[in-house]
Design a protein around this motif. Structure first.
Motif, PDB file in Angstrom:
ATOM      1  N   PRO A   1       0.802  -1.232   0.000  1.00  0.00           N
ATOM      2  CA  PRO A   1       0.000   0.000   0.000  1.00  0.00           C
ATOM      3  C   PRO A   1       0.831   1.277   0.000  1.00  0.00           C
ATOM      4  O   PRO A   1       0.329   2.340  -0.364  1.00  0.00           O
ATOM      5  N   SER A   2       2.116   1.170   0.380  1.00  0.00           N
ATOM      6  CA  SER A   2       2.924   2.402   0.380  1.00  0.00           C
ATOM      7  C   SER A   2       3.082   2.936  -1.052  1.00  0.00           C
ATOM      8  O   SER A   2       3.257   4.131  -1.264  1.00  0.00           O
ATOM      9  N   VAL A   3       2.976   2.050  -2.054  1.00  0.00           N
ATOM     10  CA  VAL A   3       3.067   2.502  -3.456  1.00  0.00           C
ATOM     11  C   VAL A   3       1.888   3.434  -3.752  1.00  0.00           C
ATOM     12  O   VAL A   3       2.033   4.474  -4.400  1.00  0.00           O
ATOM     13  N   MET A   4       0.705   3.048  -3.239  1.00  0.00           N
ATOM     14  CA  MET A   4      -0.487   3.894  -3.456  1.00  0.00           C
ATOM     15  C   MET A   4      -0.356   5.235  -2.743  1.00  0.00           C
ATOM     16  O   MET A   4      -0.743   6.264  -3.257  1.00  0.00           O
ATOM     17  N   ARG A   5       0.160   5.151  -1.518  1.00  0.00           N
ATOM     18  CA  ARG A   5       0.317   6.391  -0.738  1.00  0.00           C
ATOM     19  C   ARG A   5       1.248   7.357  -1.458  1.00  0.00           C
ATOM     20  O   ARG A   5       0.954   8.558  -1.573  1.00  0.00           O
ATOM     21  N   GLU A   6       2.351   6.808  -1.968  1.00  0.00           N
ATOM     22  CA  GLU A   6       3.303   7.677  -2.677  1.00  0.00           C
ATOM     23  C   GLU A   6       2.660   8.269  -3.924  1.00  0.00           C
ATOM     24  O   GLU A   6       2.839   9.441  -4.249  1.00  0.00           O
TER      25      GLU A   6
END
Ligand code: NAP
Length: 485
Positions: free
Chosen positions: A225-230
């Motif tokens: 999910p950190s990819v989405m946050r970025e």
């Protein structure tokens, strides 16, 4: 004395109402009721179901920060997908049990330190705090065109689309050239037999491709999910710097770059010089709310599509008669004529401290300190209220920032620092004066008619940068509030 658990009433179970319910629960407030006049959640995404409806803010930005969604199908996902996303959030965060469906709030009266609430079904309730999450683009604006009732076919507003009417092989007329009309034209031109677009004013169109997100993209978002946050942060930055900051500074290089993209789109994508000139707006790009579309010019150049620029004289049984005497025969007429944008929580009859009504307070036009609080209407807060940031960026982001601000005022009620809080009149007047002055710097006053402009021709919109909005929302200046302990 500390009031441990204020009672909250939230009006509207659209995007901002759902957000309020989630955030209030997260803060530990459990005495919360959402009143929703319809039988379903969804606000704008419930009401706008016209063909092609989508959000022209990228989906990974038009999502709650606390509920990223790895499953978005497109950069700009269609309306029904956004609606399902809101349903998922409601389910995941247990919001449903707080909603009273089919219950329209008709009156709010501040009396004895509480809001007394009346509903259309004769119900009564009370609350310490009311959050009006009632939307901006909510009340359809029907055009004042002679003979609309005489039309022999089906006629409806885009926000009241009648899906029982088949477009297959139909002769469709669309009145208006805003974001709704443009999405409809692209979506139905290949379904209908003939399409007539009645254009009163041409619109600049920014071409932004709408790429599908692949199964691999979605798997990556799910796994990390950190990819989405970025991505969300990157999109937010791009929108803020490239768009939000451009439109509030009419001479900025970013504004000029946007204009060039619109000009190149028109010049490069409309082959017939005569049609091109009829599609060329006589004002600067983004003066009206910019229309974003990857396919409008392509659609309007199809052989069965006709751009009608002669004014509408009247509607007759068989179709639309334009001022040049032509009768445009039609089976279906869609009114893409926009919304009444000065209503906000009205027609609710709102009565504040000392018996002052909202209609009196807003007799000239709607106003509120920082678009959130109105003098003499204590403990009543608006999300996406008057003169806030509306534009081509995420209203979810806006509402989240506003809610964080409101929460700080509400916590003062809960922990007994004050019982009543409302903006000071002087603070609101100063804010208004600064807002009106700054509005002169925006592209919205460069010579067009648009729904942004109020009765004085002043944009009823936040005229500063988005960063400034973010900063203002980070902490309330308590000197600007009447705090009654
Ligand atoms: P709109 O932008 O207010 O456009 C209304 C259109 O109807 C204009 O072209 C207007 O012409 C025309 N019109 C109004 N009365 C008329 C009359 N009597 N005769 C002929 N034409 C008439 O409405 P909208 O397209 O529904 O969009 C409203 C807002 O909703 C947008 O600006 C946007 O903020 C939001 N929206 C967003 C999306 C999205 O993708 N995120 C999609 C749809 C809507 P004039 O220009 O001459 O006044």
């Amino acid at each position: 004395m500390a009031m441990q658990s204020p009672r909250f009433i939230v009006i509207g179970a659209g995007m901002a109402g759902i957000l309020s319910a989630v955030k209030l629960a997260e803060a530990g407030f459990d005495d919360v009721v959402l009143y929703e006049k319809a039988d379903r959640i969804g606000g704008t995404w419930r009401e706008n179901t016209y063909p092609g409806v989508a959000c022209d803010v990228p989906s990974h930005l038009y999502s709650y920060s606390f509920a990223p969604n790895p499953e978005w199908s497109h950069t700009f996902s269609p309306g029904p997908e956004i609606y399902s996303y809101l349903e998922d959030v409601v389910r995941l965060f247990g919001v449903d049990e707080r909603i009273r469906y089919g219950t329209e709030v008709t009156r709010l009266e501040y009396d004895g330190g509480r809001w007394r609430v009346e509903t259309a079904d004769g119900g009564r309730d009370e609350a310490d705090v009311v959050i009006a999450a009632t939307g901006v683009l909510h009340h359809p604006r029907y055009p004042d065109i002679d003979g609309l009732d005489d039309f022999g076919g089906a006629v409806f507003h885009t926000a009241r689309w009648d899906h029982s009417v088949s477009l297959e092989g139909a002769r469709l007329g669309v009145v208006g050239t805003g974001s709704s009309a443009v999405q409809i034209v692209g979506a139905v031109v290949d379904t209908v037999d003939e399409l007539r677009l009645f254009q009163r004013t041409a619109q600049w169109v920014l071409p932004v491709p709408n790429s599908p997100l692949t199964a691999d993209d979605r798997a990556r978002f799910r796994e990390d999910p950190s990819v989405m946050r970025e991505m969300r942060e990157q999109l937010s930055k791009t929108f803020t710097e490239g768009f939000a900051n451009a439109v509030v500074d009419k001479d900025s290089p970013q504004m000029k770059a946007l204009e060039q993209m619109c000009h190149a789109n028109l010049d490069g994508h409309v082959a017939d010089p005569e049609l091109r000139e009829r599609l060329r707006p006589p004002y600067r790009a983004a003066c009206k709310r910019l229309v974003i579309s990857p396919n409008f010019y392509e659609a309007i150049q199809r052989p069965n599509a006709h751009l009608v620029t002669d004014g509408i004289e009247r509607v007759e049984k068989a179709g639309v008669r334009t001022v040049d005497g032509t009768l445009h025969e039609l089976d279906v007429l869609a009114l893409a004529t926009g919304f009444r944008v000065d209503r906000f929580m009205r027609p609710i009859d709102v009565v504040g401290r000392g018996g002052v009504s909202l209609d009196e307070a807003w007799a000239k036009r709607p106003s509120a300190y920082l678009s959130i609080s109105i003098p003499e209407f204590p403990n009543l807060f608006m999300l996406n209220g008057p003169n806030g940031p509306v534009g081509n960026f995420s209203l979810i982001d806006v509402a989240e920032l506003q809610f964080g601000y409101v929460m700080q005022l509400v916590e003062g009620i809960a922990d007994g620092r004050w019982r009543e809080v409302s903006a000071r009149r002087e603070a609101m007047e100063e804010f208004e004066a600064a807002r009106v002055e700054r509005a002169q710097n925006t592209v919205w006053v460069t010579g067009c008619r648009s729904w942004y402009l109020d009765d004085r021709g002043i944009p009823a919109v936040w005229p500063w940068s988005f960063d400034r909005f973010r900063e203002e929302m980070s902490r309330p200046n308590l000197e600007h509030y009447d705090l009654i302990t």
